[in-house]
Design a protein around this motif. Sequence first.
Motif, PDB file in Angstrom:
ATOM      1  N   PRO A 143      52.320  -7.757 -11.442  1.00 40.13           N
ATOM      2  CA  PRO A 143      51.757  -8.513 -10.322  1.00 40.13           C
ATOM      3  C   PRO A 143      52.751  -8.807  -9.206  1.00 40.13           C
ATOM      4  O   PRO A 143      52.366  -9.316  -8.161  1.00 40.13           O
ATOM      5  N   GLY A 144      54.024  -8.496  -9.400  1.00 43.84           N
ATOM      6  CA  GLY A 144      55.028  -8.813  -8.400  1.00 43.84           C
ATOM      7  C   GLY A 144      55.161  -7.789  -7.296  1.00 43.84           C
ATOM      8  O   GLY A 144      55.977  -7.960  -6.391  1.00 43.84           O
ATOM      9  N   ARG A 145      54.378  -6.716  -7.368  1.00 36.32           N
ATOM     10  CA  ARG A 145      54.395  -5.693  -6.332  1.00 36.32           C
ATOM     11  C   ARG A 145      52.983  -5.444  -5.823  1.00 36.32           C
ATOM     12  O   ARG A 145      51.994  -5.770  -6.481  1.00 36.32           O
ATOM     13  N   LEU A 146      52.902  -4.882  -4.634  1.00 35.93           N
ATOM     14  CA  LEU A 146      51.610  -4.602  -4.030  1.00 35.93           C
ATOM     15  C   LEU A 146      50.938  -3.445  -4.768  1.00 35.93           C
ATOM     16  O   LEU A 146      51.529  -2.385  -4.958  1.00 35.93           O
ATOM     17  N   THR A 147      49.699  -3.658  -5.180  1.00 32.36           N
ATOM     18  CA  THR A 147      48.928  -2.661  -5.927  1.00 32.36           C
ATOM     19  C   THR A 147      47.594  -2.424  -5.234  1.00 32.36           C
ATOM     20  O   THR A 147      47.251  -3.090  -4.256  1.00 32.36           O
ATOM     21  N   LYS A 148      46.817  -1.478  -5.768  1.00 29.98           N
ATOM     22  CA  LYS A 148      45.480  -1.248  -5.233  1.00 29.98           C
ATOM     23  C   LYS A 148      44.648  -2.527  -5.263  1.00 29.98           C
ATOM     24  O   LYS A 148      43.993  -2.891  -4.277  1.00 29.98           O
ATOM     25  N   ALA A 149      44.648  -3.185  -6.419  1.00 30.19           N
ATOM     26  CA  ALA A 149      43.835  -4.392  -6.550  1.00 30.19           C
ATOM     27  C   ALA A 149      44.303  -5.476  -5.594  1.00 30.19           C
ATOM     28  O   ALA A 149      43.487  -6.228  -5.038  1.00 30.19           O
ATOM     29  N   ALA A 150      45.627  -5.586  -5.382  1.00 28.82           N
ATOM     30  CA  ALA A 150      46.141  -6.577  -4.437  1.00 28.82           C
ATOM     31  C   ALA A 150      45.641  -6.293  -3.030  1.00 28.82           C
ATOM     32  O   ALA A 150      45.250  -7.216  -2.297  1.00 28.82           O
ATOM     33  N   VAL A 151      45.619  -5.032  -2.644  1.00 31.15           N
ATOM     34  CA  VAL A 151      45.106  -4.673  -1.316  1.00 31.15           C
ATOM     35  C   VAL A 151      43.611  -4.951  -1.231  1.00 31.15           C
ATOM     36  O   VAL A 151      43.126  -5.449  -0.204  1.00 31.15           O
ATOM     37  N   TRP A 152      42.857  -4.658  -2.295  1.00 36.77           N
ATOM     38  CA  TRP A 152      41.435  -5.005  -2.282  1.00 36.77           C
ATOM     39  C   TRP A 152      41.249  -6.511  -2.063  1.00 36.77           C
ATOM     40  O   TRP A 152      40.388  -6.944  -1.297  1.00 36.77           O
ATOM     41  N   GLY A 153      42.076  -7.303  -2.745  1.00 40.21           N
ATOM     42  CA  GLY A 153      41.979  -8.748  -2.595  1.00 40.21           C
ATOM     43  C   GLY A 153      42.360  -9.215  -1.202  1.00 40.21           C
ATOM     44  O   GLY A 153      41.722 -10.118  -0.639  1.00 40.21           O
ATOM     45  N   LEU A 154      43.397  -8.600  -0.627  1.00 34.74           N
ATOM     46  CA  LEU A 154      43.804  -8.968   0.731  1.00 34.74           C
ATOM     47  C   LEU A 154      42.744  -8.553   1.746  1.00 34.74           C
ATOM     48  O   LEU A 154      42.483  -9.277   2.719  1.00 34.74           O
ATOM     49  N   LEU A 155      42.128  -7.399   1.538  1.00 33.47           N
ATOM     50  CA  LEU A 155      41.035  -6.990   2.427  1.00 33.47           C
ATOM     51  C   LEU A 155      39.860  -7.967   2.330  1.00 33.47           C
ATOM     52  O   LEU A 155      39.278  -8.360   3.355  1.00 33.47           O
ATOM     53  N   ALA A 156      39.523  -8.382   1.115  1.00 35.50           N
ATOM     54  CA  ALA A 156      38.444  -9.347   0.951  1.00 35.50           C
ATOM     55  C   ALA A 156      38.777 -10.649   1.671  1.00 35.50           C
ATOM     56  O   ALA A 156      37.931 -11.242   2.365  1.00 35.50           O
ATOM     57  N   ARG A 157      40.010 -11.108   1.542  1.00 39.22           N
ATOM     58  CA  ARG A 157      40.431 -12.343   2.222  1.00 39.22           C
ATOM     59  C   ARG A 157      40.404 -12.168   3.732  1.00 39.22           C
ATOM     60  O   ARG A 157      40.022 -13.091   4.470  1.00 39.22           O
ATOM     61  N   LEU A 158      40.809 -10.997   4.210  1.00 42.81           N
ATOM     62  CA  LEU A 158      40.783 -10.730   5.650  1.00 42.81           C
ATOM     63  C   LEU A 158      39.355 -10.764   6.185  1.00 42.81           C
ATOM     64  O   LEU A 158      39.079 -11.417   7.202  1.00 42.81           O
ATOM     65  N   TYR A 159      38.434 -10.071   5.513  1.00 35.35           N
ATOM     66  CA  TYR A 159      37.052 -10.042   5.986  1.00 35.35           C
ATOM     67  C   TYR A 159      36.388 -11.414   5.887  1.00 35.35           C
ATOM     68  O   TYR A 159      35.592 -11.791   6.743  1.00 35.35           O
ATOM     69  N   LEU A 160      36.733 -12.175   4.860  1.00 36.11           N
ATOM     70  CA  LEU A 160      36.144 -13.497   4.700  1.00 36.11           C
ATOM     71  C   LEU A 160      36.553 -14.420   5.849  1.00 36.11           C
ATOM     72  O   LEU A 160      35.766 -15.267   6.289  1.00 36.11           O
ATOM     73  N   ASN A 161      37.779 -14.246   6.346  1.00 38.80           N
ATOM     74  CA  ASN A 161      38.290 -15.098   7.420  1.00 38.80           C
ATOM     75  C   ASN A 161      38.235 -14.433   8.790  1.00 38.80           C
ATOM     76  O   ASN A 161      38.714 -15.016   9.775  1.00 38.80           O
ATOM     77  N   ALA A 162      37.650 -13.239   8.858  1.00 41.12           N
ATOM     78  CA  ALA A 162      37.676 -12.483  10.116  1.00 41.12           C
ATOM     79  C   ALA A 162      37.023 -13.241  11.267  1.00 41.12           C
ATOM     80  O   ALA A 162      37.506 -13.199  12.400  1.00 41.12           O
ATOM     81  N   ALA A 163      35.947 -13.960  11.001  1.00 39.60           N
ATOM     82  CA  ALA A 163      35.281 -14.718  12.064  1.00 39.60           C
ATOM     83  C   ALA A 163      36.217 -15.769  12.642  1.00 39.60           C
ATOM     84  O   ALA A 163      36.194 -16.039  13.851  1.00 39.60           O
ATOM     85  N   VAL A 164      37.026 -16.367  11.801  1.00 33.61           N
ATOM     86  CA  VAL A 164      38.013 -17.359  12.249  1.00 33.61           C
ATOM     87  C   VAL A 164      39.103 -16.677  13.057  1.00 33.61           C
ATOM     88  O   VAL A 164      39.465 -17.119  14.158  1.00 33.61           O
ATOM     89  N   TYR A 165      39.630 -15.595  12.538  1.00 37.09           N
ATOM     90  CA  TYR A 165      40.748 -14.925  13.188  1.00 37.09           C
ATOM     91  C   TYR A 165      40.353 -14.323  14.538  1.00 37.09           C
ATOM     92  O   TYR A 165      41.186 -14.247  15.452  1.00 37.09           O
ATOM     93  N   ARG A 166      39.106 -13.888  14.664  1.00 38.00           N
ATOM     94  CA  ARG A 166      38.672 -13.288  15.927  1.00 38.00           C
ATOM     95  C   ARG A 166      38.501 -14.323  17.038  1.00 38.00           C
ATOM     96  O   ARG A 166      38.640 -13.997  18.218  1.00 38.00           O
ATOM     97  N   ASN A 167      38.191 -15.562  16.658  1.00 39.41           N
ATOM     98  CA  ASN A 167      37.968 -16.606  17.656  1.00 39.41           C
ATOM     99  C   ASN A 167      38.377 -17.941  17.052  1.00 39.41           C
ATOM    100  O   ASN A 167      37.540 -18.740  16.650  1.00 39.41           O
ATOM    101  N   ILE A 168      39.685 -18.184  17.001  1.00 41.53           N
ATOM    102  CA  ILE A 168      40.234 -19.295  16.231  1.00 41.53           C
ATOM    103  C   ILE A 168      39.752 -20.653  16.721  1.00 41.53           C
ATOM    104  O   ILE A 168      39.644 -21.600  15.938  1.00 41.53           O
ATOM    105  N   TYR A 169      39.427 -20.803  18.004  1.00 43.68           N
ATOM    106  CA  TYR A 169      39.030 -22.111  18.519  1.00 43.68           C
ATOM    107  C   TYR A 169      37.510 -22.266  18.651  1.00 43.68           C
ATOM    108  O   TYR A 169      37.035 -23.214  19.287  1.00 43.68           O
ATOM    109  N   ALA A 170      36.751 -21.373  18.062  1.00 39.53           N
ATOM    110  CA  ALA A 170      35.298 -21.416  18.192  1.00 39.53           C
ATOM    111  C   ALA A 170      34.733 -22.739  17.670  1.00 39.53           C
ATOM    112  O   ALA A 170      35.204 -23.257  16.658  1.00 39.53           O
ATOM    113  N   PRO A 171      33.720 -23.305  18.353  1.00 40.59           N
ATOM    114  CA  PRO A 171      33.112 -24.547  17.853  1.00 40.59           C
ATOM    115  C   PRO A 171      32.438 -24.361  16.503  1.00 40.59           C
ATOM    116  O   PRO A 171      32.324 -25.298  15.715  1.00 40.59           O
ATOM    117  N   GLN A 172      31.988 -23.168  16.226  1.00 41.73           N
ATOM    118  CA  GLN A 172      31.493 -22.809  14.898  1.00 41.73           C
ATOM    119  C   GLN A 172      31.655 -21.307  14.725  1.00 41.73           C
ATOM    120  O   GLN A 172      31.700 -20.556  15.700  1.00 41.73           O
TER     121      GLN A 172
END
Length: 564
Positions: A200-229
């Motif tokens: 688990p101390g190195r980047l693996t396929k599963a780690a990238v899948w998890g990071l992609l999931a985290r990125l997509y889950l927060n993408a609405a925030v990252y695209r418009n960080i100050y949005a009222p909603q």
Amino acid sequence: MNKKLPIILTVAGMFLMTTACTDLKEQVLDETLGSTLTDEQTANGLIAPVYALLPELHKHTNYFALQEISTDEAILPYRGGTDWGDNGIYLAMHAHTSVSTDPNIKTTWDNIVQSISRSITAITTLATAKDATSALYLAEARGMRAYYSMMMLDLFGIVFVKEDPGTVSKIIRGADAVSYIESELLAVEPLLQNKATVGPGRLTKAAVWGLLARLYLNAAVYRNIYAPQFTFASTDMDKVIDYTSRIISSGESKLSADYFSIFGNTNHDNTELIFAVDQRPDLNGHNRMAYFSLSGDQFPLAAFPAANGTDGPAITSDFYQSWVQAYGAVDPKRDPRFYKENMSVYTNPADTCLVDADYKVNRGILRGQQYGAIRVNGAFLRCPDGKLRVGKLTNLSRNRNDLPVIFTEKIDFTTAGSGYSSGYRVEKYEFSRVSDTGRNKGEADISILRLADIYLMRAEAKLRKSAGDATALDDVNTVRASRTATTPPPVLTSVTLDLLFRERGFELYWEMVRRTDMIRFGKYEGTWTEKTSTDVHKRIFPIPQTAIDGASNLPGYMQQNTGY
């Protein structure tokens, strides 16, 4: 088989030597320092520094402080008017009044920027390296650059892009930054290995899948960080479901029956960890997570009477009350994620003599009168048979033997609320069994991604697509039901986004995801103990003034974030 061996680091084209290395394989990279480097040694020396700053980055006063003390989970007052004053930086962090000269923000920024720089150096050099491992290391370096870039986007709202170490980075924000990180992770995913091969101390396929999931889950925030909603696109949520499902269906990771073993000293092989900061002691770990919250009169190790806590942060009453509201008349300690009793003296006052090897402090959220080894004049008290004597703790180290160590719910910035016993404490990570001071030799790997988070991310994505999705409830209950080492928490009969937010707090508290969660769930501008700011610009932190000053010869290049 793991040995503490030197790793040859290559940074900005120069070879530097360090022993604070990151183990890059379960089969140890065995380099020999010499005047001539083999192709293998060169490749190993290029990838090592890409990971090397992860322990420092995740230290208690760096990324942890930004992600936790800025939220309703953690508060760090000016203890007794003498400890943790630090020019008010922790008070400001919690109240959302931090400034661009905050040293912890600067250190976190510097660690991320340096890690990105090291990644770029590795990428450019490994592209022409001859060793057979070079292609894999190149993918890891590129993926780690994307990970650090996502941290930079999450904390500061910007991403640096460059391929040539000798050129000036391009700064991107919003949707462009999301697309860049996405493309980098997608590009390296096919080239990475599985966790079973590299740990688990190195980047693996599963780690990238998890990071992609985290990125997509927060993408609405990252695209418009100050949005009222935030508007969570169905296509993004589909991708979250896709990548989390890949991890779950792969069977490569398993939920742990013993919740606190996930954060134990031998957790490197815990099946729940997907991606973690490798902190094993033979790698010179620097994990102070267990020391940070304990009382200065709690000494967790019979072998080391100098190893104690520091009376740092506690949880707020607001966060504690979320447990109380969930369990009503039942004490929340019935939830195995809340508390684990390791010393029987708490329930049987007669058990005051312990064999040294059996002495361990309790885990989880600690309340009320605390018991433990009593140190007098630098040595622990002993029973007549030589066993370690445990008893009620007082603030003896502060010459206040009349003042018991009783953790109270009330904690705030007032004099009364800033005492040494104020606030319920957190001992989630196990105290290192080899630390002679409590401030060194961390053993427990620090979780970046683990399987429970993957299930909860999938549940959230399902709910954001369809509020009535019954399979989201299944995901949540799968996590709850897995903690079978003791009686697991009761299953939920329904789940909403608000309940899921609460559940993420119960499962993932103290794991450096709370600020990101609060922003995504629209709760970061809320009110909690000593925090009333509703300024949306505080969702991201100020760019350190040193970074702006350093770019002063490039007019308009580095602009301070709005509101600072």
